[in-house]
Scaffold this active site. Structure first.
Site, short mmCIF file in Angstrom:
data_model
loop_
_atom_site.label_atom_id
_atom_site.label_comp_id
_atom_site.label_asym_id
_atom_site.label_seq_id
_atom_site.Cartn_x
_atom_site.Cartn_y
_atom_site.Cartn_z
N SER A 183 -3.34 1.88 -7.14
CA SER A 183 -1.97 1.41 -6.97
C SER A 183 -1.04 1.74 -8.13
O SER A 183 0.17 1.84 -7.94
CB SER A 183 -1.97 -0.10 -6.73
OG SER A 183 -2.54 -0.79 -7.84
N HIS A 211 -3.34 0.14 -0.02
CA HIS A 211 -2.18 1.02 -0.22
C HIS A 211 -2.27 2.28 0.63
O HIS A 211 -1.69 3.31 0.28
CB HIS A 211 -2.05 1.38 -1.69
CG HIS A 211 -1.48 0.28 -2.53
ND1 HIS A 211 -0.12 0.03 -2.64
CD2 HIS A 211 -2.09 -0.67 -3.29
CE1 HIS A 211 0.08 -0.99 -3.44
NE2 HIS A 211 -1.10 -1.44 -3.85
N LYS A 242 1.42 -5.29 3.13
CA LYS A 242 2.13 -4.09 2.64
C LYS A 242 2.69 -3.33 3.85
O LYS A 242 3.66 -3.77 4.46
CB LYS A 242 1.20 -3.25 1.76
CG LYS A 242 0.85 -3.95 0.45
CD LYS A 242 -0.03 -3.11 -0.43
CE LYS A 242 -0.23 -3.71 -1.82
NZ LYS A 242 -0.76 -5.07 -1.86
#
Length: 394
Positions: A183, A211, A242
């Site tokens: 990340s 991610h 996310k």
């Protein structure tokens, strides 16, 4: 609290401020989106949220959350095995398994909890975990809770990984643990080589794909699709907070026997309240949207390519890659903080990252692109970066 301890804490805070690494929390007075308003200031372009697909402020997703709230209620006031499992939770677990191409899935209140409840459930002192040095804090903390032997290999260094697997040769079971995307840097894990080494040394493979899920790979399934290793990953953990809607919630997905054992023994699952029904309902809508169309994923890819190329052309030092995490390297922590402040004054919201979030001397502005950004948004951001660079004599 004794005066001695109060002085001790105050001294640490003073040292953090003196080092220029004190982290102020800017208060946002609007919903998450392409533009946000900080405190009483004017609207600014948001370039640092994990809102990869722009779904955190999508009307259809909000409507799905509202419909789930109306049907299933606000919360369960319970854990799953007592009286906290609803139909919407089982639907989401099945939908995630279908989307990811796995056998089964278990929901958690966050991916931090998913990782925290994984390793100690599956492994014992006679086992071994071989973990990438840049893994997320949730993996690190999850490993700390486990009594298995611990080995750490240099980021994405397959020679070092194999050496560590050799050191762990005497272990009963071995598990390789890695982020799918790291990340702070936007680097993608070398999953094909990791799978080869796992098969050679008889190890399990665990990937935190927080991610990547929703947009990496041809149809956005994640790094296992991106690298063509679907079916060779034993455990996938990830977040709903996310790209998949931006609220909260996490999951562990993979081999059915592993998921079944987690339901029986994983402490964060057994002792934490059930995922709120509106989040589950909204997440189902997101998965339907991503199954029906790759348009958001394709827009994000185009935005990322444009921004990386244009920022590089203007002389910024950017860590290489193709991921929408685009770190603008500054180096000095105090200078990175000044750069972020200058950007805010120019109407662009970014945050500086410094020690202990990243190594000393590697402070940066971590920008994150979204499918919701227009070309005009990105051009505005590039102009602001260029002006700030000149003003700060970088």
């Amino acid at each position: 609290m004794t005066q001695a301890f109060k002085n001790h804490v105050s001294q640490q805070l003073s040292e953090i401020r003196a080092a220029g690494t004190y982290k102020n929390e800017r208060v946002i007075m609007t919903p998450q989106g392409v533009t946000i308003r900080v405190a009483d200031g004017k609207p600014v372009l948001n370039l640092c949220a994990n809102n990869y697909l722009g779904l955190a402020h999508d009307p259809a997703v909000a409507a799905a959350a509202g419909a789930a709230l109306e049907r299933w209620g606000y919360g369960l006031s319970s854990v799953r095995f007592i009286c906290g499992t609803q139909g919407v939770h089982k639907q989401l677990e099945a939908k995630l398994s279908e989307f990811l191409g796995t056998e089964d899935t278990i929901l958690y209140s966050s991916c931090f909890d998913a990782n925290g409840g994984l390793f100690e459930t599956l492994l014992r002192p006679e086992d071994a975990i071989i973990s990438d040095e840049l893994n997320h804090a949730s993996i690190i903390d999850g490993v700390r809770l486990c009594k298995a032997q611990r080995f750490r290999y240099t980021n994405n260094n397959m020679a070092d990984l194999e050496a560590k697997l050799g050191e762990a040769a005497g272990a009963r079971f071995k598990m390789i643990a890695t982020d799918g995307v790291f990340s702070m840097d936007g680097y993608v894990a070398n999953l094909p080589a990791i799978c080869e080494l796992a098969e050679k040394h008889g190890a399990l493979v665990m990937v935190d794909d927080s991610h990547a899920v929703g947009f990496m790979g041809k149809t956005g399934r994640g790094t296992h699709e991106y690298h063509g290793v679907a079916g060779r990953i034993d455990i996938l953990t990830g977040t709903l907070g996310k790209a998949l809607g931006g609220a909260s919630g996490g999951y562990t997905s993979g081999r059915k026997e592993i998921i079944e054992l987690l339901r029986q023994r994983s402490r964060p699952y057994l002792f934490s309240n059930t995922l709120a029904p509106p989040i589950a309902g909204a997440s189902l809508k997101v998965l339907d949207m991503l199954t029906e169309s790759n348009a958001l994923r394709d827009k994000l890819e185009a935005n990322t390519k444009f921004f990386r190329e244009e920022m590089t052309r203007r002389g910024f030092q950017i860590l290489p890659g193709t991921h929408p995490i685009v770190p603008i390297m500054i180096g000095d922590a105090a200078l990175a903080a000044k750069f972020a402040d200058a950007m805010l004054a120019k109407g662009v919201y970014v945050i500086s990252f410094s020690y202990p979030v990243v190594p000393k001397g590697k402070a940066r502005i971590r920008t994150q692109l979204s499918a919701a950004h227009s070309r005009e948004d990105l051009e505005l951001a590039i102009r602001a970066f260029t002006e700030a660079k000149t003003e700060l004599s970088l």
